[in-house]
Design an enzyme around this catalytic site. Structure first.
Site, PDB file in Angstrom:
ATOM      1  N   LEU A   1     -22.393 -10.265  94.043  1.00 43.66           N
ATOM      2  CA  LEU A   1     -22.628 -10.034  95.468  1.00 43.66           C
ATOM      3  C   LEU A   1     -23.988  -9.391  95.736  1.00 43.66           C
ATOM      4  O   LEU A   1     -24.359  -9.200  96.895  1.00 43.66           O
ATOM      5  CB  LEU A   1     -21.505  -9.191  96.071  1.00 43.66           C
TER       6      LEU A   1
ATOM      7  N   TYR B   1     -22.339  -4.696  93.150  1.00 50.49           N
ATOM      8  CA  TYR B   1     -23.046  -4.405  91.902  1.00 50.49           C
ATOM      9  C   TYR B   1     -23.170  -5.611  90.982  1.00 50.49           C
ATOM     10  O   TYR B   1     -23.700  -5.500  89.884  1.00 50.49           O
ATOM     11  CB  TYR B   1     -22.317  -3.292  91.145  1.00 50.49           C
ATOM     12  N   GLY B   2     -22.674  -6.753  91.414  1.00 47.99           N
ATOM     13  CA  GLY B   2     -22.656  -7.926  90.538  1.00 47.99           C
ATOM     14  C   GLY B   2     -23.142  -9.146  91.274  1.00 47.99           C
ATOM     15  O   GLY B   2     -24.241  -9.159  91.834  1.00 47.99           O
TER      16      GLY B   2
ATOM     17  N   GLU C   1     -12.272 -11.263  95.437  1.00 41.96           N
ATOM     18  CA  GLU C   1     -12.207 -10.393  94.260  1.00 41.96           C
ATOM     19  C   GLU C   1     -10.874 -10.520  93.539  1.00 41.96           C
ATOM     20  O   GLU C   1     -10.776 -10.190  92.365  1.00 41.96           O
ATOM     21  CB  GLU C   1     -12.500  -8.937  94.635  1.00 41.96           C
TER      22      GLU C   1
END
Length: 149
Positions: A10, A7-8, A75
């Site tokens: 990536l 959602y970011g 992450e």
């Protein structure tokens, strides 16, 4: 094989290609009852559970255990890899799928503020970010974390 909702940063295919040494197949998806925030002082976002909100992103398919180890390391401690249910949006009828997602570990973090915007991130940060991702991957490979000695 697993799937991962992203959602970011990536969402940028070049970031994924550098991290995983390939671009896995993907599908647009929506994660309901979560909200995406900017993280003050960082160029990447976070998601936390929040009723009646939704996060648009995509699901990466065919993620192997070595891929998950790379993503877990990338992450870092700020995120927890969680199982979530996403709606795949690439068909006439949305289809539900259980997938992994990296959820911000501190839901009350005071650094979470406002909405994170992918297009704005691409304009301002993508080149610098790609350099840091390449450095991360080189360090990861050199550390032997990938199982190759």
């Amino acid at each position: 094989m697993a799937s991962v909702f992203v959602y970011g940063t990536l969402l940028e295919s070049e970031v994924v290609r550098i991290l995983l040494n390939r671009n896995p197949s993907s599908s647009p998806a929506v994660l309901r009852d979560y909200r995406r925030f900017s993280v003050n002082g960082c160029s990447y976002p976070a998601i936390i559970p929040e009723k009646n909100k939704k996060v648009e992103g995509k699901v990466l398919f065919g993620i192997t255990d070595p891929d998950l180890r790379v993503l877990d390391a990338f992450e870092d401690f700020e995120y927890d890899r969680s199982v979530v249910e996403v709606s795949l949006m690439d068909q006439n009828q949305p289809r539900m799928l259980q997938s992994f997602a990296y959820v911000w570990s501190q839901k009350d973090d005071p650094r979470l503020e406002g909405e994170w915007d992918f297009d704005e991130w691409r304009k301002k940060y993508v080149e610098e970010y790609l350099k840091s991702v390449k450095e991360f991957r080189e360090e990861y490979d050199a550390s032997g974390s990938n199982g190759v000695q």
